[in-house]
Design an enzyme around this catalytic site. Structure first.
Site, PDB file in Angstrom:
ATOM      1  N   HIS A  67       0.833  -1.212   0.000  1.00 59.26           N
ATOM      2  CA  HIS A  67       0.000   0.000   0.000  1.00 59.26           C
ATOM      3  C   HIS A  67       0.864   1.257   0.000  1.00 59.26           C
ATOM      4  O   HIS A  67       0.616   2.199  -0.769  1.00 59.26           O
ATOM      5  CB  HIS A  67      -0.912  -0.019   1.231  1.00 59.26           C
ATOM      6  CG  HIS A  67      -1.676   1.249   1.440  1.00 59.26           C
ATOM      7  ND1 HIS A  67      -2.934   1.458   0.925  1.00 59.26           N
ATOM      8  CD2 HIS A  67      -1.349   2.379   2.128  1.00 59.26           C
ATOM      9  CE1 HIS A  67      -3.353   2.668   1.268  1.00 59.26           C
ATOM     10  NE2 HIS A  67      -2.411   3.246   2.003  1.00 59.26           N
ATOM     11  N   GLU A  68       1.898   1.262   0.847  1.00 61.41           N
ATOM     12  CA  GLU A  68       2.751   2.443   0.943  1.00 61.41           C
ATOM     13  C   GLU A  68       3.607   2.626  -0.319  1.00 61.41           C
ATOM     14  O   GLU A  68       3.810   3.750  -0.786  1.00 61.41           O
ATOM     15  CB  GLU A  68       3.640   2.348   2.185  1.00 61.41           C
ATOM     16  CG  GLU A  68       2.880   2.333   3.501  1.00 61.41           C
ATOM     17  CD  GLU A  68       2.038   3.578   3.710  1.00 61.41           C
ATOM     18  OE1 GLU A  68       2.456   4.668   3.251  1.00 61.41           O
ATOM     19  OE2 GLU A  68       0.953   3.478   4.310  1.00 61.41           O
ATOM     20  N   HIS A 106       1.660   4.291  -3.051  1.00 57.74           N
ATOM     21  CA  HIS A 106       1.604   5.756  -2.974  1.00 57.74           C
ATOM     22  C   HIS A 106       2.769   6.380  -3.753  1.00 57.74           C
ATOM     23  O   HIS A 106       2.616   7.423  -4.392  1.00 57.74           O
ATOM     24  CB  HIS A 106       1.669   6.213  -1.521  1.00 57.74           C
ATOM     25  CG  HIS A 106       0.351   6.161  -0.797  1.00 57.74           C
ATOM     26  ND1 HIS A 106      -0.800   6.740  -1.291  1.00 57.74           N
ATOM     27  CD2 HIS A 106       0.008   5.601   0.398  1.00 57.74           C
ATOM     28  CE1 HIS A 106      -1.794   6.545  -0.428  1.00 57.74           C
ATOM     29  NE2 HIS A 106      -1.329   5.861   0.593  1.00 57.74           N
ATOM     30  N   GLU A 163      -6.069   6.842  -0.972  1.00 56.71           N
ATOM     31  CA  GLU A 163      -5.940   5.655  -0.132  1.00 56.71           C
ATOM     32  C   GLU A 163      -6.546   4.434  -0.810  1.00 56.71           C
ATOM     33  O   GLU A 163      -5.971   3.339  -0.780  1.00 56.71           O
ATOM     34  CB  GLU A 163      -6.601   5.894   1.231  1.00 56.71           C
ATOM     35  CG  GLU A 163      -5.898   6.926   2.098  1.00 56.71           C
ATOM     36  CD  GLU A 163      -4.452   6.558   2.375  1.00 56.71           C
ATOM     37  OE1 GLU A 163      -4.166   5.382   2.658  1.00 56.71           O
ATOM     38  OE2 GLU A 163      -3.595   7.450   2.288  1.00 56.71           O
TER      39      GLU A 163
END
Length: 256
Positions: free
Chosen positions: A134-135, A138, A193
């Site tokens: 997920h990070e 980004h 997100e």
């Protein structure tokens, strides 16, 4: 000193808005990973420089775990995700920070930080890969640059409203700030997100981890979370929204 008349003030404000919108249109580019146009006004080199400085400060000021096996675990999972994301063009650093809050972050300059609380929370490497994926998503999505650009453009808009409103500028500017925050910046943040959730799941699958564990992780997070912030006023989507959309995306992609 010459005072500006209301007409001249409005003309100056209009010019500032035109300049800002022109710059914004020129900075819009198509992001293939996201499948949409993206506003990026921030210089990538400047962002990298700031990220390196932030990492150096974190290493210098925050307590680090002395358990080498924890760092080794984060590095092992992180390297697989980084490779799946196609970010092996830069060297990566890994660190585990002693902190009671389950959290993780990935910087565009090539650093991955995870807290000891997160390592205690996740039940397997698949769930750790969920967070790191997920990070990293980004970074690939350039969300940091996009958010900084949106904030800068919003500030131009607020200043324009204040200038055009004359004596009522402070009140008008306050209302414009509220609209920009709740009508623009926060929804964009929640969109980011959910995009990172989907892209992160793709990275997990490519790296050989089980995407279904992403849903399990957010169920764990929902069970231990005590925030009462309503979704419309939050920078993150609600756990229920996140879980539902992840389930739909995993089914759509045929992941297990």
């Amino acid at each position: 000193m010459r005072l500006l008349t209301p007409a001249l003030r409005r003309r100056g404000v209009t010019s500032a808005v035109v300049v800002g919108l022109t710059a914004a249109l020129g900075a819009c580019a198509y992001n293939e990973t996201l499948g949409r146009n993206q506003l990026v006004l921030v210089d990538e080199g400047s962002l990298i420089q700031q990220s390196n400085a932030a990492w150096a400060q974190a290493i210098r000021t925050q307590p680090l775990s002395r358990d080498q096996s924890q760092t080794t675990r984060v590095r092992r999972v992180g390297e697989r995700i980084v490779q799946a994301a196609g970010l092996t063009d830069r060297s990566w650093d890994y660190a585990v920070f002693v902190n009671d809050a389950p959290n993780a972050f990935v910087l565009p300059s090539g650093q991955i930080g995870v807290t000891t609380a997160l390592l205690q929370l996740v039940r397997n490497d698949d769930q750790l890969a969920t967070v790191i994926g997920h990070e990293v998503a980004h970074v690939v999505a350039r969300h940091a640059a996009e958010r900084a650009s949106s904030t800068a453009l919003a500030q131009v808009g607020v200043a324009a409203v204040q200038g055009a409103a004359g004596d009522y500028g402070q009140q008008a500017g306050g209302l414009a700030s509220i609209f920009a925050q709740y009508g623009g910046l926060l929804p964009f943040s929640r969109r980011d997100e959910l995009e990172a959730d989907r892209i992160g799941v793709d990275f997990m699958a490519r790296a050989g981890y089980r995407p279904s564990e992403a849903v399990e992780l957010w169920r764990i997070m929902a069970a231990q979370r005590q925030s009462g912030t309503p979704e419309f006023a939050s920078t993150h989507p609600s756990d229920a929204t996140r879980i539902q959309q992840l389930q739909q995306y995993i089914a759509q992609r045929g992941y297990s």
